[in-house]
Design an enzyme around this catalytic site. Sequence first.
Site: not given
Ligand code: TMP
Ligand code: MG
Length: 301
Positions: A38, A40, A85, A153-154, A202, A227
């Site tokens: 992942d 973030d 979340e 990554s989301a 995912k 995470d």
């Molecule tokens: P990741 O899959 O790389 O961890 O990314 C997803 C993260 O993005 C998730 O923990 C929440 C964050 N996020 C924000 O910080 N701001 C936003 O507007 C959105 C939609 C997600």
């Molecule tokens: Mg993350």
Amino acid sequence: MIPELSNPSVLMRDPQRVQEILESMVKAGSNTLQVISDFDMTLTRFAHNGKRCPTCHSILDNSKLISEDCKEKLAGLLNTYYPIEIDSSRTVEEKLPLMVEWWTKAHELLVAQKIRKDLLSVAVRESGAMLREGYQLFFDHLHKHSIPLLIFSAGIGDILEEVIHQAGVFHPNVKVFSNYMDFDESGVLKAFKGELIHVYNKREGALLNPGHFQELRTRRNVLLMGDSIGDLTMADGVQDMENILKIGFLNDKVEERKQPYLNSYDIVLIKDETLEVPNAILLYLTGIHLCWYRCCLSVCT
Ligand code: TMP
Ligand code: MG
């Protein structure tokens, strides 16, 4: 076996099982290994000097590219949906529609800001985005040993690519699955491309990319890093999996989430802002000990 697994930040439900997986992976050789991570709060830091570090989305949200009014709306969404979340009292099924709602609303707000592609690099440079300590060794070692790294990554693909590019570690062994921006002919954001990836879908994202996993079908051993509980499904597209070792960073609401994390991740890292443990595992899987590596570095420099 790996001294870093005795670090105070490390918790394991079944250390014996971790040892067995590691031994089996070493025996199979690093040419059978792939890493799926992942982005973030896994490859990037959660906090630094007591201050939260930004996600891909918040790099943009806090930048000069967004109006004050929109910043307020995006912050409102974050304050509403982030607690959902990470809420361990709700099921993933309950959270699913709410996550779709969060991502959809946030992306609609971003699109309305008419963001220019050529200004993204400045937004990243001026943000407080930080990869975790040890990132250089992590990326460089995987590259040196030709071990594929999938960053799943989301967040926002364009932003995360810029972060690793500016850090000088966007090597050819890195592949990214994420939400990519779609720009019009004058370079202004008009939409997001393809199927939306949020924290809890995912698995679907993985199954939409069979070609990638087919190419890596000889890489039957997987090191997974995440995470979020949603990150556990990132390897669902891997074909003929032999072993999987799951490392979970538990950054926030530690006490209430410790047990679910221990139940699903093999190794849980509590408030650990470094990549020391994943690096020690990677070096071990490629026949090196982190302490020897450090000794070599200090002799050479
Ligand atoms: P990741 O899959 O790389 O961890 O990314 C997803 C993260 O993005 C998730 O923990 C929440 C964050 N996020 C924000 O910080 N701001 C936003 O507007 C959105 C939609 C997600
Ligand atoms: Mg993350």
